[in-house]
Each structure stands twice: as C-alpha cells, then as structure tokens.
Write a protein that holds these residues in place. Structure first.
Motif, PDB file in Angstrom:
ATOM      1  N   LEU A 126       0.802  -1.223   0.000  1.00  0.00           N
ATOM      2  CA  LEU A 126       0.000   0.000   0.000  1.00  0.00           C
ATOM      3  C   LEU A 126       0.841   1.282   0.000  1.00  0.00           C
ATOM      4  O   LEU A 126       0.621   2.157  -0.848  1.00  0.00           O
ATOM      5  N   PRO A 127       1.810   1.453   0.915  1.00  0.00           N
ATOM      6  CA  PRO A 127       2.573   2.712   0.916  1.00  0.00           C
ATOM      7  C   PRO A 127       3.297   2.984  -0.397  1.00  0.00           C
ATOM      8  O   PRO A 127       3.288   4.121  -0.901  1.00  0.00           O
ATOM      9  N   SER A 128       3.915   1.960  -0.981  1.00  0.00           N
ATOM     10  CA  SER A 128       4.664   2.186  -2.217  1.00  0.00           C
ATOM     11  C   SER A 128       3.723   2.472  -3.388  1.00  0.00           C
ATOM     12  O   SER A 128       4.047   3.291  -4.271  1.00  0.00           O
ATOM     13  N   LEU A 129       2.563   1.828  -3.397  1.00  0.00           N
ATOM     14  CA  LEU A 129       1.597   2.089  -4.459  1.00  0.00           C
ATOM     15  C   LEU A 129       1.084   3.525  -4.387  1.00  0.00           C
ATOM     16  O   LEU A 129       0.986   4.219  -5.406  1.00  0.00           O
ATOM     17  N   VAL A 130       0.756   3.972  -3.173  1.00  0.00           N
ATOM     18  CA  VAL A 130       0.279   5.349  -2.992  1.00  0.00           C
ATOM     19  C   VAL A 130       1.359   6.336  -3.418  1.00  0.00           C
ATOM     20  O   VAL A 130       1.082   7.325  -4.111  1.00  0.00           O
ATOM     21  N   GLU A 131       2.597   6.059  -3.020  1.00  0.00           N
ATOM     22  CA  GLU A 131       3.692   6.963  -3.368  1.00  0.00           C
ATOM     23  C   GLU A 131       3.896   7.033  -4.885  1.00  0.00           C
ATOM     24  O   GLU A 131       4.068   8.122  -5.459  1.00  0.00           O
ATOM     25  N   THR A 132       3.851   5.881  -5.554  1.00  0.00           N
ATOM     26  CA  THR A 132       4.051   5.851  -7.004  1.00  0.00           C
ATOM     27  C   THR A 132       2.931   6.588  -7.725  1.00  0.00           C
ATOM     28  O   THR A 132       3.176   7.380  -8.651  1.00  0.00           O
ATOM     29  N   LEU A 133       1.686   6.353  -7.311  1.00  0.00           N
ATOM     30  CA  LEU A 133       0.560   7.037  -7.931  1.00  0.00           C
ATOM     31  C   LEU A 133       0.623   8.543  -7.671  1.00  0.00           C
ATOM     32  O   LEU A 133       0.340   9.354  -8.560  1.00  0.00           O
ATOM     33  N   SER A 134       1.010   8.924  -6.457  1.00  0.00           N
ATOM     34  CA  SER A 134       1.078  10.345  -6.112  1.00  0.00           C
ATOM     35  C   SER A 134       2.148  11.057  -6.923  1.00  0.00           C
ATOM     36  O   SER A 134       1.958  12.204  -7.361  1.00  0.00           O
ATOM     37  N   ARG A 135       3.290  10.397  -7.137  1.00  0.00           N
ATOM     38  CA  ARG A 135       4.344  10.987  -7.975  1.00  0.00           C
ATOM     39  C   ARG A 135       3.849  11.174  -9.400  1.00  0.00           C
ATOM     40  O   ARG A 135       4.110  12.200 -10.037  1.00  0.00           O
ATOM     41  N   ALA A 136       3.148  10.164  -9.911  1.00  0.00           N
ATOM     42  CA  ALA A 136       2.621  10.265 -11.275  1.00  0.00           C
ATOM     43  C   ALA A 136       1.595  11.390 -11.369  1.00  0.00           C
ATOM     44  O   ALA A 136       1.589  12.156 -12.337  1.00  0.00           O
ATOM     45  N   ALA A 137       0.722  11.495 -10.354  1.00  0.00           N
ATOM     46  CA  ALA A 137      -0.267  12.574 -10.348  1.00  0.00           C
ATOM     47  C   ALA A 137       0.425  13.930 -10.338  1.00  0.00           C
ATOM     48  O   ALA A 137       0.017  14.855 -11.047  1.00  0.00           O
TER      49      ALA A 137
END
Length: 258
Positions: free
Chosen positions: A236-247
């Motif tokens: 979960l933390p890494s997925l949120v971080e990756t999506l947030s960077r892309a956003a």
C-alpha cells in the motif's frame, strides 16, 4: 474479471454498442485503422469495416486517402475544441504507460459527471490475468475508486444535490446511504487516497489518488487496478507513493499547458 460494474440493458444490441464505442475512440484518440478497431472491439475486420461504413454514412466518421478513419463532422467540433476530458486524456496517457511499466498492473483515469464516473483513459498491463480496459465505460460514482475520490471534494449540501431522493424514487436501491457515504468520504479526505477492495467488482482491488488542477480542485481520479490475488497490504505505501508521484507529474504538465 472482465464483467462491467454496471448491468447492461436487458436487450443488449451489440452493433449499437460497438458503434458507440468506435465513435468514442475516434473522438478521444484520433485516427484509427480497420484493424485497430477490430482488435479493440474483439470483432472480425469485416464487422469493423461495416460499422465504420455506417458511421461514415451518418457523418460520425470520415476516411482519408490513407484508409484511416477519424472523427467526422458530427464529432469534429469536439476534435477542434478539445474538452477538458480530452485534454486530460492527452496529457495523462504517457504517464499511464509509464505507470504500467513500473507497477505491472492496469491503470485508469476517470472523471465525474453527477452521480456517475466515466473512464476516459485506460492502459492494460501485459499479464495474462489482469483487469481489462474500462475506457469509455460509465459506472455509479459511489461504487468506484475515482468516484469516491471526487465525491470527497464535495460539501454536504453539494453531496445532497448529487443524490436527491426524488431522482431515485423508482429505483431507491441505487441511492447510497448518505450517512454511511459521508463517513467513507471523510476517511478519503484524511487519507488522501482510496483503497477499493472488491467494492465495485469481486476479485479486484483498486487504489487511487486525485489529480488536481492548479487551484487545488480535483479534476479526475488516477487509479491502478489488479486481481486481489496480487495485492498485499505491505504494498500500500509504495503504491500510494508511485501514484502520487505520477499525479504530480501530470499536474505539472497540465500547469505548463495552461
């Protein structure tokens, strides 16, 4: 896995559905060949050719001298004056492809219209077991990852306006419990993301973050979807971080365009 999240009409007319999907693709994506249309719809080339011929006859499409099809006069206003959704899609697609490369899962972009969300961009991963493209599909907002992200932006009175009781008089089961929904949306605002575990489709986990305009308002929901068998809480933390960077990268591109 590939079953849509909403129920199709009782009497599904596949040819109409195919034609509408082609029109959507031409409007959002531009030029397409007969082979590309056939592959996207999962039909024979001859079927795709007949569908395109009808769209040309009704001015929804035109064929150029390279034998490629593009939006016709009926759709060309949107093609020459891009809507927010089409501009979002154009800016986001390169980032979606990079996200698929990084995450190895299918990713989506969706916008809200009233009590529904429309998927305006979708890129599938290459794994044999995967969540298929949702591009062009429309689903109830309160049942989707992007929908919850975008509903969380609304004040109480705005949420009431989206779900007036009178609109659902003949279908009360379609109206969400607003007290429960408010509780969920408050959690979304605190977390800054949505984790959807089977809410919209059994066996599918989706995680999403908002995509914001320069003034801070949420424009769309950016999400990744995967079979539940490949999701683990530690991701979960890494997925949120990756999506947030892309956003953030997409938001920067949109700001430069503006």
């Amino acid at each position: 896995m590939d079953k849509p999240l909403k129920n199709p009409p009782t009497y599904m007319i596949n040819s109409v559905d195919h034609a509408l999907r082609i029109a959507t693709m031409l409007q959002l994506e531009g030029e397409l060949s007969v082979s590309e249309v056939a592959e996207r719809l999962g039909v024979a080339r001859s079927t795709a050719h007949r569908l395109l011929a009808m769209l040309v006859y009704r001015d929804f499409a035109v064929q150029d001298d390279r034998r490629l099809y593009r939006a016709g006069p009926v759709l060309e206003l949107a093609a020459h004056s891009p809507s927010l959704a089409s501009r979002l899609r154009e800016a986001t697609l390169p980032h979606l492809h990079r996200l698929v490369d990084v995450l190895g899962e299918s990713v989506n972009l969706a916008v809200r219209t009233g009590d529904t969300v429309r998927f305006i961009a979708s890129v599938e991963c290459s794994q044999s077991l995967r969540v298929s493209s949702r591009e062009g599909m429309v689903f109830p907002a309160h049942r989707t990852t992007a929908g919850l992200l975008l509903l969380a932006e609304l004040a109480d009175e705005e949420l009431e306006a989206v779900y007036p009781a009178g609109r659902y008089a003949d279908r009360p089961a379609d109206r969400p419990d607003l007290d429960r929904l408010r509780t969920e949306l408050a959690r979304v605002r605190r977390n800054g993301f949505v984790l959807n575990q089977g809410r919209s489709e059994r066996g599918v986990v989706a995680l999403g973050v908002p995509l914001r305009s320069p003034d801070g308002g949420a424009l769309a929901g950016l999400s990744v979807s995967m079979p539940s068998t490949r999701y683990h809480r530690h991701r979960l933390p890494s997925l949120v971080e990756t999506l947030s960077r892309a956003a953030g990268a997409i938001e920067a591109d949109l700001a430069r365009q503006a």
